[in-house]
Design an enzyme around this catalytic site. Structure first.
Site, PDB file in Angstrom:
ATOM      1  CG  ASP A   1      -1.365 -23.876  95.050  1.00 62.72           C
ATOM      2  OD1 ASP A   1      -0.252 -23.340  94.898  1.00 62.72           O
ATOM      3  OD2 ASP A   1      -1.497 -25.086  95.277  1.00 62.72           O
TER       4      ASP A   1
ATOM      5  NE  ARG B   1       0.405 -34.153 100.590  1.00 61.51           N
ATOM      6  CZ  ARG B   1       0.738 -33.136  99.803  1.00 61.51           C
ATOM      7  NH1 ARG B   1       0.252 -33.072  98.565  1.00 61.51           N
ATOM      8  NH2 ARG B   1       1.527 -32.172 100.230  1.00 61.51           N
TER       9      ARG B   1
ATOM     10  NE  ARG C   1       1.430 -19.905  89.989  1.00 62.67           N
ATOM     11  CZ  ARG C   1       1.038 -21.059  90.493  1.00 62.67           C
ATOM     12  NH1 ARG C   1       0.757 -21.156  91.780  1.00 62.67           N
ATOM     13  NH2 ARG C   1       0.874 -22.107  89.717  1.00 62.67           N
TER      14      ARG C   1
ATOM     15  NE  ARG D   1       8.162 -24.784  90.817  1.00 58.14           N
ATOM     16  CZ  ARG D   1       6.997 -25.337  91.177  1.00 58.14           C
ATOM     17  NH1 ARG D   1       6.372 -26.140  90.333  1.00 58.14           N
ATOM     18  NH2 ARG D   1       6.473 -25.082  92.344  1.00 58.14           N
TER      19      ARG D   1
HETATM   20  C1  S3P Z   1       1.577 -28.470  97.182  1.00 54.67           C
HETATM   21  C2  S3P Z   1       2.199 -27.534  97.960  1.00 54.67           C
HETATM   22  C3  S3P Z   1       2.425 -26.155  97.536  1.00 54.67           C
HETATM   23  C4  S3P Z   1       1.522 -25.782  96.367  1.00 54.67           C
HETATM   24  C5  S3P Z   1       1.536 -26.824  95.308  1.00 54.67           C
HETATM   25  C6  S3P Z   1       1.037 -28.153  95.847  1.00 54.67           C
HETATM   26  C7  S3P Z   1       1.422 -29.838  97.702  1.00 54.67           C
HETATM   27  O1  S3P Z   1       3.776 -25.999  97.124  1.00 54.67           O
HETATM   28  O2  S3P Z   1       1.894 -24.533  95.847  1.00 54.67           O
HETATM   29  O3  S3P Z   1       0.687 -26.451  94.231  1.00 54.67           O
HETATM   30  O4  S3P Z   1       0.619 -30.622  97.152  1.00 54.67           O
HETATM   31  O5  S3P Z   1       2.094 -30.151  98.678  1.00 54.67           O
HETATM   32  P1  S3P Z   1       4.956 -25.735  98.170  1.00 54.67           P
HETATM   33  O6  S3P Z   1       5.153 -26.953  98.975  1.00 54.67           O
HETATM   34  O7  S3P Z   1       6.155 -25.425  97.322  1.00 54.67           O
HETATM   35  O8  S3P Z   1       4.512 -24.560  98.976  1.00 54.67           O
END
Ligand code: S3P
Length: 433
Positions: free
Chosen positions: A318, A20, A349, A124
């Site tokens: 995670d 971000r 997973r 995905r």
């Molecule tokens: C993340 C959000 C999650 C997480 C990923 C990182 C993020 O995914 O599993 O490792 O940085 O916004 P999802 O938005 O698909 O839940």
């Protein structure tokens, strides 16, 4: 008996905040300095696609705390529309966050682009990305099965949106927010189940409560001024070290400067409630994020973890692979529900955990949104081959169990840990007494 002791000052910088910070830097007017940027492959993929889309940035090494050399990223940008048409498809490698969040920015640029990834990322789901962007007036094309390659025909004429998130996903929330920053009017995102909130914190977005749901308000076409970011250590990486300390009796590890944002650190309370010896010290706030040290001490035994609350699942999404393996090894049992999202990560997973736990002699059963570990039938005598499914968190979860308990395992493609934790094996070695 194996024992691990020491001070961890070299945990990877947070992956979510690093992505971000780079994306927000590219959207902000002026020079953005990001201190302690992650060297993980995923975060480097974000820098790679930004460069390919015309953003000027550089990485350098500087002196950090505890006498360590850390990475600083410097980004120069003229603001929301400073991107250039890429000459080739944008390669996101293994990083779903890169592909999904950058899609929100590309949707608002007046040119066409294509996003691709490695074989895991190309499987995905991306319909969740295309749906809100199409509602905002952008033409997005996916494969017939709703996956990348993703073709985006960006436009400067984005419509504002009122969007209720169909799945609790911080990536989808963030891509809608990034797109909405460019829209001609105010947008709103409704979050029935909360997910990590770094984007809102870093952009200073207002949120209101409406009928018991959180609504995030995004002003359209408001210039962002560049500001510095500091990246704390990654709590999802800390979870592996916490599990190491909890599995190996007599261990005592302190992990410094970890992000303790409540949308990320819920695994600590879950483990404490199950009997883990965890103490938070030196808690403070930097750049809107709570940071502190985690002290992991020997435990008297861990109760089996039972996880079913959808809100908790979102906050620990995670960490579930490590928590499942930890619970199985520490108590022989584990139970998970309402976690179908786990099937859409770098690997499926749920399946990856069950297949590998069964190889280690655990009695498991999976269902669409979770699985149960009922006990250990046998303890294999020889080396067990663990399939990482090219998933960093699967590889690390089983590597921790092996390191802490001494059970011999052989992990396929263990280099995959570099996606989020390049110094993983080196750090484990340094903690062994
Ligand atoms: C993340 C959000 C999650 C997480 C990923 C990182 C993020 O995914 O599993 O490792 O940085 O916004 P999802 O938005 O698909 O839940």
């Amino acid at each position: 008996m194996r024992v691990f002791k020491g001070e961890v000052t070299a945990l990877p910088p947070d992956k979510s905040i690093s992505h971000r910070a780079a994306l927000i830097g590219a959207l902000s007017e002026g020079t953005t300095e990001i201190t302690n940027f992650s060297a993980g492959f995923d975060n480097q993929s974000t820098l790679g696609v930004l460069k390919s889309a015309g953003i000027t940035l550089r990485q350098e090494e500087v002196d950090g705390a505890y006498g360590r050399r850390i990475r600083k990223v410097v980004i120069e940008s003229t603001g929301l529309w400073s991107f250039q048409p890429p000459s080739d498809p944008l390669m996101c490698n293994n990083s779903g966050s890169t592909m999904r969040m950058f899609a929100g920015i590309l949707a608002a640029q007046p040119f066409a682009s294509e996003l691709i990834g490695d074989s895991s990322l190309m499987k995905r789901p991306m319909k969740r990305v295309a749906d809100p962007l199409r509602l905002m007036g952008v033409a997005v094309q996916l494969s017939p099965s709703g996956t990348a390659p993703m073709y985006i025909n960006g436009t400067k004429e984005l419509k504002p949106i009122n969007y209720r998130l169909p799945v609790p996903s911080a990536q989808v929330k963030s891509l809608v927010a990034f797109a909405a920053l460019h829209a001609d009017g105010e947008s709103r995102i409704i979050e029935p189940v909360l997910s990590r909130d770094h984007t809102e914190v870093m952009l200073g977005l207002k949120s209101i409560e409406c009928d018991g749901e959180r609504v995030i308000v995004i002003p359209g076409r408001k210039a962002l001024a560049a500001k510095p970011f500091f990246i704390p250590a990654d709590p999802s990486a800390a979870c592996f070290i916490v599990a190491l300390g909890l599995l190996a009796r007599g261990s005592e590890i302190i992990i410094r400067d970890v992000c303790l944002n409540p949308t990320r650190a819920a695994f600590l309370a879950l483990l404490t409630d199950a009997g883990a010896g965890l103490t938070i010290e030196n808690q403070r706030v930097i750049g809107g994020e709570t940071i502190g040290d985690i002290l992991v001490e020997n435990h008297a035994g861990l109760e089996p973890l039972v996880i079913q609350d959808p809100q908790l699942v979102s906050f620990i999404i995670d960490e579930i692979p490590m928590l499942a393996v930890l619970s199985a090894f520490a108590s022989g049992q584990f139970e998970l529900h309402n976690a179908a999202e786990l099937r859409t990560k770098e690997s499926d997973r749920i399946d990856a955990l069950v297949v590998n736990l069964q190889r280690l002699g655990f009695d498991c059963e999976q269902y669409p949104d979770g699985f149960i570990v009922k006990g250990r039938k046998i303890t294999p005598s020889g080396t067990v081959v663990i399939e990482s499914f090219d998933d960093h968190r699967i590889a690390m979860s089983f590597a921790i169990a092996s390191k802490a308990t001494g059970c011999p395992i052989d992990i396929s493609d263990s280099d995959v840990v570099g996606v989020s934790f390049p110094n993983f094996f080196e750090l484990l070695e340094s903690l062994e007494v």
